[in-house]
Design a protein around this motif. Sequence first.
Motif, PDB file in Angstrom:
ATOM      1  N   SER A 112       0.843  -1.196   0.000  1.00  0.00           N
ATOM      2  CA  SER A 112       0.000   0.000   0.000  1.00  0.00           C
ATOM      3  C   SER A 112       0.878   1.246   0.000  1.00  0.00           C
ATOM      4  CB  SER A 112      -0.932   0.013   1.219  1.00  0.00           C
ATOM      5  OG  SER A 112      -0.191   0.002   2.421  1.00  0.00           O
ATOM      6  N   LEU A 113       0.318   2.333  -0.528  1.00  0.00           N
ATOM      7  CA  LEU A 113       0.993   3.632  -0.555  1.00  0.00           C
ATOM      8  C   LEU A 113       0.308   4.564   0.438  1.00  0.00           C
ATOM      9  CD1 LEU A 113       1.477   4.285  -4.387  1.00  0.00           C
ATOM     10  CD2 LEU A 113       3.067   3.215  -2.784  1.00  0.00           C
ATOM     11  N   ASP A 114       1.122   5.209   1.256  1.00  0.00           N
ATOM     12  CA  ASP A 114       0.612   6.192   2.206  1.00  0.00           C
ATOM     13  C   ASP A 114       0.920   7.590   1.657  1.00  0.00           C
ATOM     14  OD1 ASP A 114      -0.112   7.792   4.273  1.00  0.00           O
ATOM     15  OD2 ASP A 114       1.194   6.880   5.778  1.00  0.00           O
ATOM     16  N   LEU A 115      -0.134   8.282   1.185  1.00  0.00           N
ATOM     17  CA  LEU A 115       0.017   9.635   0.652  1.00  0.00           C
ATOM     18  C   LEU A 115      -0.700  10.651   1.523  1.00  0.00           C
ATOM     19  CD1 LEU A 115      -0.510   7.578  -2.105  1.00  0.00           C
ATOM     20  CD2 LEU A 115       0.464   9.640  -3.087  1.00  0.00           C
ATOM     21  N   SER A 116      -0.846  10.333   2.810  1.00  0.00           N
ATOM     22  CA  SER A 116      -1.517  11.261   3.722  1.00  0.00           C
ATOM     23  C   SER A 116      -0.732  12.553   3.885  1.00  0.00           C
ATOM     24  CB  SER A 116      -1.722  10.603   5.094  1.00  0.00           C
ATOM     25  OG  SER A 116      -0.484  10.144   5.633  1.00  0.00           O
ATOM     26  N   ASP A 117       0.617  12.474   3.733  1.00  0.00           N
ATOM     27  CA  ASP A 117       1.465  13.671   3.713  1.00  0.00           C
ATOM     28  C   ASP A 117       1.672  14.051   2.249  1.00  0.00           C
ATOM     29  OD1 ASP A 117       3.385  15.626   3.825  1.00  0.00           O
ATOM     30  OD2 ASP A 117       4.653  14.585   5.277  1.00  0.00           O
ATOM     31  N   ASN A 118       1.125  15.161   1.810  1.00  0.00           N
ATOM     32  CA  ASN A 118       1.164  15.543   0.398  1.00  0.00           C
ATOM     33  C   ASN A 118       2.574  15.731  -0.135  1.00  0.00           C
ATOM     34  OD1 ASN A 118      -1.638  15.515   0.183  1.00  0.00           O
ATOM     35  ND2 ASN A 118      -1.813  17.660   0.859  1.00  0.00           N
ATOM     36  N   ASN A 119       3.548  15.901   0.752  1.00  0.00           N
ATOM     37  CA  ASN A 119       4.920  16.141   0.306  1.00  0.00           C
ATOM     38  C   ASN A 119       5.751  14.859   0.223  1.00  0.00           C
ATOM     39  OD1 ASN A 119       4.522  18.974   0.214  1.00  0.00           O
ATOM     40  ND2 ASN A 119       4.803  19.080   2.451  1.00  0.00           N
ATOM     41  N   LYS A 120       5.222  13.741   0.739  1.00  0.00           N
ATOM     42  CA  LYS A 120       5.986  12.503   0.757  1.00  0.00           C
ATOM     43  C   LYS A 120       5.110  11.324   0.344  1.00  0.00           C
ATOM     44  CE  LYS A 120       9.305  13.802   4.377  1.00  0.00           C
ATOM     45  NZ  LYS A 120       9.862  13.427   5.703  1.00  0.00           N
ATOM     46  N   THR A 121       5.773  10.323  -0.227  1.00  0.00           N
ATOM     47  CA  THR A 121       5.114   9.059  -0.540  1.00  0.00           C
ATOM     48  C   THR A 121       5.807   7.957   0.249  1.00  0.00           C
ATOM     49  OG1 THR A 121       4.526   9.761  -2.780  1.00  0.00           O
ATOM     50  CG2 THR A 121       4.531   7.390  -2.338  1.00  0.00           C
ATOM     51  N   LYS A 122       5.022   7.206   1.005  1.00  0.00           N
ATOM     52  CA  LYS A 122       5.561   6.115   1.797  1.00  0.00           C
ATOM     53  C   LYS A 122       4.967   4.782   1.329  1.00  0.00           C
ATOM     54  CE  LYS A 122       6.256   8.981   5.916  1.00  0.00           C
ATOM     55  NZ  LYS A 122       5.941   9.141   7.363  1.00  0.00           N
ATOM     56  N   VAL A 123       5.816   3.767   1.308  1.00  0.00           N
ATOM     57  CA  VAL A 123       5.391   2.433   0.895  1.00  0.00           C
ATOM     58  C   VAL A 123       5.402   1.513   2.102  1.00  0.00           C
ATOM     59  CG1 VAL A 123       5.885   0.455  -0.588  1.00  0.00           C
ATOM     60  CG2 VAL A 123       6.308   2.769  -1.423  1.00  0.00           C
ATOM     61  N   LEU A 124       4.318   0.744   2.274  1.00  0.00           N
ATOM     62  CA  LEU A 124       4.229  -0.267   3.314  1.00  0.00           C
ATOM     63  C   LEU A 124       4.067  -1.628   2.650  1.00  0.00           C
ATOM     64  CD1 LEU A 124       2.652   2.471   4.411  1.00  0.00           C
ATOM     65  CD2 LEU A 124       2.284   1.012   6.418  1.00  0.00           C
ATOM     66  N   THR A 125       4.923  -2.575   2.997  1.00  0.00           N
ATOM     67  CA  THR A 125       4.886  -3.882   2.350  1.00  0.00           C
ATOM     68  C   THR A 125       4.920  -5.011   3.383  1.00  0.00           C
ATOM     69  OG1 THR A 125       7.292  -4.104   2.161  1.00  0.00           O
ATOM     70  CG2 THR A 125       6.155  -2.962   0.371  1.00  0.00           C
ATOM     71  N   ASP A 126       4.297  -6.110   3.010  1.00  0.00           N
ATOM     72  CA  ASP A 126       4.414  -7.378   3.736  1.00  0.00           C
ATOM     73  C   ASP A 126       4.341  -8.469   2.672  1.00  0.00           C
ATOM     74  OD1 ASP A 126       4.550  -9.418   5.528  1.00  0.00           O
ATOM     75  OD2 ASP A 126       2.596  -9.062   6.457  1.00  0.00           O
ATOM     76  N   ILE A 127       5.524  -8.891   2.183  1.00  0.00           N
ATOM     77  CA  ILE A 127       5.612  -9.716   0.976  1.00  0.00           C
ATOM     78  C   ILE A 127       6.381 -10.999   1.254  1.00  0.00           C
ATOM     79  CG2 ILE A 127       6.564  -9.826  -1.366  1.00  0.00           C
ATOM     80  CD1 ILE A 127       6.175  -6.822  -1.578  1.00  0.00           C
ATOM     81  N   HIS A 128       5.882 -12.090   0.670  1.00  0.00           N
ATOM     82  CA  HIS A 128       6.640 -13.347   0.592  1.00  0.00           C
ATOM     83  C   HIS A 128       6.364 -13.935  -0.790  1.00  0.00           C
ATOM     84  CE1 HIS A 128       8.194 -17.223   2.688  1.00  0.00           C
ATOM     85  NE2 HIS A 128       8.605 -17.129   1.437  1.00  0.00           N
ATOM     86  N   LEU A 129       7.329 -13.781  -1.704  1.00  0.00           N
ATOM     87  CA  LEU A 129       7.187 -14.166  -3.104  1.00  0.00           C
ATOM     88  C   LEU A 129       8.231 -15.216  -3.457  1.00  0.00           C
ATOM     89  CD1 LEU A 129       5.788 -13.378  -5.885  1.00  0.00           C
ATOM     90  CD2 LEU A 129       7.724 -11.846  -6.222  1.00  0.00           C
ATOM     91  N   ASN A 130       7.799 -16.324  -4.080  1.00  0.00           N
ATOM     92  CA  ASN A 130       8.708 -17.389  -4.505  1.00  0.00           C
ATOM     93  C   ASN A 130       8.860 -17.370  -6.023  1.00  0.00           C
ATOM     94  OD1 ASN A 130       8.925 -18.624  -1.825  1.00  0.00           O
ATOM     95  ND2 ASN A 130       6.817 -19.280  -2.153  1.00  0.00           N
TER      96      ASN A 130
END
Length: 374
Positions: A112-130
Amino acid sequence: MKDDNFVDIGLVDNLFGFGFRVGKNHFSFGLSMNLEARLDFTQDLFDLIVNGTENFQGKNAKIFDDKFINFTSFFTASLGYSRDVSEKLSFGANAKMYMGVFDISTDKTNISLDLSDNNKTKVLTDIHLNTSISFVDWDVIGKWLDGKDVNYSTGDVLSNAMDNIGFGIDLGFNYKLNESMQISASVVDLGYIKWAHETNQIVSRHPNTPIDVEGIEDDFDNYDEAEEYAQDLIDTIKYAFDLKTISGESYTTMIPTKIYLGYSWNFLKFNYFNALYKGRFINGEYENSLMLNYSFKSRLLQLSISNTFTPYNAFNPSALVSVADFVYLGCSFSSSMMPNKADAFTVFGGVNVAFKNFKTKKVEEEAPISFLEK
């Protein structure tokens, strides 16, 4: 488009096969190429691709929700046996060996992308890919992009696929209820593959921890080798999404298993009613559909009308008319394609031509038989 959507693909290419019968027993062998794929995506991802981040300023955008992709391709060698137990009952089984060619599968993919702060983009991940890829060799690709001669054949792919071995089975039966009705059931591809060739597990370093990102550079002109560019791009994505790679560890995936239930009824001589239920397990989901069909079959004319019911839409009709098994014409209407609920109308037709070597047989004339009355 719904909050959660998917694209689903299933293909089988029969490369070789033969069979023979001994009494009531039938034996067969086959070699096929299989592809099973399902891509899950959210509406937010589609909006992000089309409109960018403009619509998400001050909000959160959920790009992938739990499942992302199951994309697997494999060769299948099968040894089959079937038997007519009685006039009513027959059963069969296929023992299978799988040789994995390509696999990308996710245990979990939350991005997911957190764009609540208009000046910054933050990425949140929880991934397990084979991943395991038998047909990609970066040295070969790099030489090919540099204009050099390469020698990489299907035999190389098959040799690599032998590192990814699995086993499975098909089971099925057919039973005649009476002279006009019969039922059938089967389970196809109940099995697994253990992936060991060029395996990688891509996981989040710090699950659900916000990471500030500024974008990804993609200027290919600054690189001398394709492998160098690909590696740098992968490293950039790893940083942006806070990922790490664990190489060399084998893993096991289940083959997408299919279930079929069938019913057939022949009534009033030329009329047939058929029903076929299909279910499939893939990427942690169970898909199913039901097809109902009415057919009129005479020596000169065949007419068929069908409709397929899915959980997403109950109106997917098709029709076919054939004259003397020579000329046929059909059409279908599909309203179950999820992207923007787009409908599709298809018309198809063709001509069947068969060539035979007719041999004449000389028949000797016989004297007429006369019947005398007393």
